[in-house]
Design a protein around this motif. Structure first.
Motif, PDB file in Angstrom:
ATOM      1  N   PRO A 173     137.481   9.815 -21.579  1.00  0.00           N
ATOM      2  CA  PRO A 173     136.413   9.024 -22.203  1.00  0.00           C
ATOM      3  C   PRO A 173     135.067   9.516 -21.687  1.00  0.00           C
ATOM      4  CG  PRO A 173     137.547   7.740 -20.524  1.00  0.00           C
ATOM      5  CD  PRO A 173     138.311   9.026 -20.657  1.00  0.00           C
ATOM      6  N   PRO A 174     134.000   9.373 -22.467  1.00  0.00           N
ATOM      7  CA  PRO A 174     132.708   9.965 -22.074  1.00  0.00           C
ATOM      8  C   PRO A 174     132.111   9.384 -20.799  1.00  0.00           C
ATOM      9  CG  PRO A 174     132.488   8.587 -24.040  1.00  0.00           C
ATOM     10  CD  PRO A 174     133.945   8.737 -23.790  1.00  0.00           C
ATOM     11  N   ASP A 175     132.521   8.175 -20.405  1.00  0.00           N
ATOM     12  CA  ASP A 175     131.982   7.581 -19.182  1.00  0.00           C
ATOM     13  C   ASP A 175     132.876   7.825 -17.973  1.00  0.00           C
ATOM     14  OD1 ASP A 175     134.075   6.016 -20.026  1.00  0.00           O
ATOM     15  OD2 ASP A 175     133.035   4.085 -19.807  1.00  0.00           O
ATOM     16  N   HIS A 176     133.855   8.701 -18.112  1.00  0.00           N
ATOM     17  CA  HIS A 176     134.762   8.988 -17.010  1.00  0.00           C
ATOM     18  C   HIS A 176     134.028   9.736 -15.903  1.00  0.00           C
ATOM     19  CE1 HIS A 176     138.204  10.784 -14.858  1.00  0.00           C
ATOM     20  NE2 HIS A 176     138.908   9.774 -15.368  1.00  0.00           N
ATOM     21  N   ARG A 177     134.475   9.575 -14.665  1.00  0.00           N
ATOM     22  CA  ARG A 177     133.801  10.207 -13.520  1.00  0.00           C
ATOM     23  C   ARG A 177     133.801  11.736 -13.587  1.00  0.00           C
ATOM     24  NH1 ARG A 177     137.611  12.105  -9.875  1.00  0.00           N
ATOM     25  NH2 ARG A 177     139.764  11.483 -10.344  1.00  0.00           N
ATOM     26  N   LEU A 178     134.740  12.324 -14.349  1.00  0.00           N
ATOM     27  CA  LEU A 178     134.818  13.777 -14.443  1.00  0.00           C
ATOM     28  C   LEU A 178     134.156  14.329 -15.702  1.00  0.00           C
ATOM     29  CD1 LEU A 178     138.565  14.253 -13.389  1.00  0.00           C
ATOM     30  CD2 LEU A 178     136.529  14.568 -11.939  1.00  0.00           C
ATOM     31  N   ALA A 179     133.648  13.462 -16.552  1.00  0.00           N
ATOM     32  CA  ALA A 179     133.165  13.902 -17.860  1.00  0.00           C
ATOM     33  C   ALA A 179     131.957  14.823 -17.764  1.00  0.00           C
ATOM     34  CB  ALA A 179     132.837  12.683 -18.727  1.00  0.00           C
ATOM     35  N   ALA A 180     131.171  14.710 -16.716  1.00  0.00           N
ATOM     36  CA  ALA A 180     129.964  15.529 -16.592  1.00  0.00           C
ATOM     37  C   ALA A 180     130.265  16.936 -16.093  1.00  0.00           C
ATOM     38  CB  ALA A 180     128.966  14.845 -15.654  1.00  0.00           C
ATOM     39  N   ARG A 181     131.468  17.179 -15.613  1.00  0.00           N
ATOM     40  CA  ARG A 181     131.813  18.501 -15.104  1.00  0.00           C
ATOM     41  C   ARG A 181     132.151  19.453 -16.247  1.00  0.00           C
ATOM     42  NH1 ARG A 181     135.662  17.620  -9.787  1.00  0.00           N
ATOM     43  NH2 ARG A 181     134.429  15.954  -8.780  1.00  0.00           N
ATOM     44  N   PRO A 182     131.851  20.749 -16.100  1.00  0.00           N
ATOM     45  CA  PRO A 182     132.202  21.705 -17.159  1.00  0.00           C
ATOM     46  C   PRO A 182     133.699  22.020 -17.199  1.00  0.00           C
ATOM     47  CG  PRO A 182     131.174  22.840 -15.314  1.00  0.00           C
ATOM     48  CD  PRO A 182     131.047  21.371 -15.029  1.00  0.00           C
ATOM     49  N   GLU A 183     134.400  21.842 -16.060  1.00  0.00           N
ATOM     50  CA  GLU A 183     135.842  22.060 -15.987  1.00  0.00           C
ATOM     51  C   GLU A 183     136.397  21.241 -14.833  1.00  0.00           C
ATOM     52  OE1 GLU A 183     135.688  26.272 -15.609  1.00  0.00           O
ATOM     53  OE2 GLU A 183     135.672  26.211 -13.409  1.00  0.00           O
ATOM     54  N   VAL A 184     137.714  21.024 -14.849  1.00  0.00           N
ATOM     55  CA  VAL A 184     138.343  20.219 -13.810  1.00  0.00           C
ATOM     56  C   VAL A 184     139.601  20.937 -13.316  1.00  0.00           C
ATOM     57  CG1 VAL A 184     137.474  18.052 -14.765  1.00  0.00           C
ATOM     58  CG2 VAL A 184     139.725  18.903 -15.460  1.00  0.00           C
ATOM     59  N   THR A 185     140.160  20.423 -12.214  1.00  0.00           N
ATOM     60  CA  THR A 185     141.398  20.957 -11.659  1.00  0.00           C
ATOM     61  C   THR A 185     142.445  19.839 -11.636  1.00  0.00           C
ATOM     62  OG1 THR A 185     140.872  20.369  -9.376  1.00  0.00           O
ATOM     63  CG2 THR A 185     140.072  22.507 -10.192  1.00  0.00           C
ATOM     64  N   LEU A 186     143.678  20.229 -11.373  1.00  0.00           N
ATOM     65  CA  LEU A 186     144.731  19.223 -11.257  1.00  0.00           C
ATOM     66  C   LEU A 186     144.460  18.271 -10.098  1.00  0.00           C
ATOM     67  CD1 LEU A 186     147.909  21.413 -11.926  1.00  0.00           C
ATOM     68  CD2 LEU A 186     146.893  19.699 -13.439  1.00  0.00           C
ATOM     69  N   ALA A 187     143.879  18.796  -9.019  1.00  0.00           N
ATOM     70  CA  ALA A 187     143.543  17.929  -7.888  1.00  0.00           C
ATOM     71  C   ALA A 187     142.518  16.875  -8.285  1.00  0.00           C
ATOM     72  CB  ALA A 187     143.026  18.777  -6.722  1.00  0.00           C
ATOM     73  N   ASP A 188     141.590  17.230  -9.168  1.00  0.00           N
ATOM     74  CA  ASP A 188     140.604  16.255  -9.635  1.00  0.00           C
ATOM     75  C   ASP A 188     141.274  15.094 -10.368  1.00  0.00           C
ATOM     76  OD1 ASP A 188     138.451  17.787  -8.705  1.00  0.00           O
ATOM     77  OD2 ASP A 188     138.348  18.921 -10.578  1.00  0.00           O
ATOM     78  N   LEU A 189     142.440  15.378 -10.978  1.00  0.00           N
ATOM     79  CA  LEU A 189     143.131  14.371 -11.779  1.00  0.00           C
ATOM     80  C   LEU A 189     144.165  13.585 -10.990  1.00  0.00           C
ATOM     81  CD1 LEU A 189     143.590  16.630 -14.915  1.00  0.00           C
ATOM     82  CD2 LEU A 189     142.058  14.652 -14.743  1.00  0.00           C
ATOM     83  N   ALA A 190     144.274  13.874  -9.687  1.00  0.00           N
ATOM     84  CA  ALA A 190     145.192  13.114  -8.848  1.00  0.00           C
ATOM     85  C   ALA A 190     144.796  11.643  -8.877  1.00  0.00           C
ATOM     86  CB  ALA A 190     145.167  13.647  -7.413  1.00  0.00           C
ATOM     87  N   GLN A 191     145.794  10.800  -8.931  1.00  0.00           N
ATOM     88  CA  GLN A 191     145.633   9.343  -8.982  1.00  0.00           C
ATOM     89  C   GLN A 191     145.148   8.831 -10.330  1.00  0.00           C
ATOM     90  OE1 GLN A 191     146.949   7.788  -6.413  1.00  0.00           O
ATOM     91  NE2 GLN A 191     147.241   9.838  -5.542  1.00  0.00           N
ATOM     92  N   GLU A 192     144.914   9.729 -11.280  1.00  0.00           N
ATOM     93  CA  GLU A 192     144.609   9.268 -12.634  1.00  0.00           C
ATOM     94  C   GLU A 192     145.896   8.796 -13.322  1.00  0.00           C
ATOM     95  OE1 GLU A 192     141.790   8.925 -14.249  1.00  0.00           O
ATOM     96  OE2 GLU A 192     140.456   9.811 -12.738  1.00  0.00           O
ATOM     97  N   THR A 193     145.743   7.996 -14.365  1.00  0.00           N
ATOM     98  CA  THR A 193     146.887   7.545 -15.148  1.00  0.00           C
ATOM     99  C   THR A 193     147.025   8.438 -16.366  1.00  0.00           C
ATOM    100  OG1 THR A 193     146.596   5.250 -14.435  1.00  0.00           O
ATOM    101  CG2 THR A 193     147.867   5.615 -16.450  1.00  0.00           C
ATOM    102  N   LEU A 194     148.215   9.048 -16.510  1.00  0.00           N
ATOM    103  CA  LEU A 194     148.490   9.929 -17.647  1.00  0.00           C
ATOM    104  C   LEU A 194     149.620   9.356 -18.491  1.00  0.00           C
ATOM    105  CD1 LEU A 194     146.991  11.913 -15.617  1.00  0.00           C
ATOM    106  CD2 LEU A 194     148.220  13.732 -16.793  1.00  0.00           C
ATOM    107  N   PRO A 195     149.577   9.567 -19.796  1.00  0.00           N
ATOM    108  CA  PRO A 195     150.614   8.988 -20.673  1.00  0.00           C
ATOM    109  C   PRO A 195     151.964   9.639 -20.461  1.00  0.00           C
ATOM    110  CG  PRO A 195     149.226  10.480 -21.927  1.00  0.00           C
ATOM    111  CD  PRO A 195     148.599  10.359 -20.568  1.00  0.00           C
TER     112      PRO A 195
END
Length: 304
Positions: A173-195
């Protein structure tokens, strides 16, 4: 006498899926007493109780659960044997390709054009499957070939050729904490909820939390817009871009592969010709920054 007969398996699977003798009998177009008698006879022959039943309730026993699982596979195998036998003797058979809507990596038009130019080309019927059932279409004979995504789809019993390899993107979502980054890593997504995709083994980021179960991309996008989850998808499956969401490359996520799969015991020229045309067309496709990139050089068949 065989311990299990096809008709008895059909009767049992119908009851096990409905957990109601009346509905199962109606679906089978037989009388309920005859169905009950057939199930009792099957239990007697196997020496185990398959169902716990009362006047208001029907439930599977552990033995019933086992027979339901294996019985479905057995019935699918019988049906596939009959279908494949009929098609093997049909010299004018169409080739049936099952795909997920939008799941062709923009390669299908080129593949169909390349195949149409072959002297042995047949008519290609396009079937649309869901997110998780396309491999089953091939295994049970409903389709001859399928476009699948590795490592997400179950390749058991199938041979396949890799047509394209592509990176994966995080959908946020556009207000997500990672949305402003140009790219992300799997570590950045740790503890996120995935479907969790129904019928697909868990392929989320390490330490990510399994979230709501989904069956198609529309459900995923809705859950992301609601802030219930984020997702990691092959780049081509994130097309077209949704204006309310943000897409960021996941730089260290394993690549996904778009593959063309067929039954490992299918040696028909009908299938071999289409596979050859698909590999050739994929090799001629021009890679694009936002689309799957074709694999370099010839691709050898791989068996799972």
């Amino acid at each position: 006498m065989a311990e299990l007969e096809t008709r008895e398996l059909e009767y049992f699977v119908a009851v096990a899926e409905e957990l109601h003798f009346g509905r199962a009998a109606a679906g089978l177009a037989i009388a309920q007493p005859a169905l009950s008698k057939a199930i009792r006879r099957l239990e007697s022959r196997l020496g185990v109780r398959l169902l716990e039943r009362s006047s208001r309730h029907v439930a599977l026993t552990a033995a019933g659960e086992a027979l339901l699982h294996h019985g479905r596979h057995a019935l699918n195998a019988v049906g596939a044997a009959a279908e494949k036998t009929r098609r093997a003797g049909d010299r004018q058979a169409h080739l049936r390709l099952v795909i997920k809507p939008g799941g062709d990596g923009n390669l299908l038009s080129g593949i169909l054009a390349g195949y149409a130019g072959r002297p042995d080309a047949r008519q290609v019927d396009i079937l649309f499957g869901g997110a998780t059932d396309r491999a089953d279409h091939v295994r049970d004979g409903r389709a001859d070939v399928a476009l699948l995504y590795a490592p997400f789809d179950d390749m058991t019993g199938l041979d396949h050729e890799t047509l394209a390899v592509e990176g994966r993107v995080a959908i946020l979502p556009p207000d997500h904490r990672l949305a402003a980054r140009p790219e992300v890593t799997l570590a950045d997504l740790a503890q996120e909820t995935l479907p969790r995709w129904k019928g697909v083994r868990w392929t989320g980021a390490p330490e990510a939390r399994p979230g709501p179960e989904v069956t198609d991309a529309a459900e995923v996008l809705q859950m992301i817009r609601l802030g219930r989850t984020v997702a990691i998808l092959p780049r081509s499956l994130a097309r077209p871009l949704h204006p309310d969401l943000v897409y960021r490359p996941v730089t260290d996520a394993p690549d996904s592969e778009l593959v063309l799969a067929w039954s490992q015991d299918d040696r028909r020229r009908l299938v071999a010709s289409f596979v050859a045309a698909a590999v050739e067309a994929a090799g001629q496709s021009s890679p694009d920054a936002d689309e799957p990139r074709p694999t370099a050089g010839p691709v050898r068949p791989r068996r799972r």
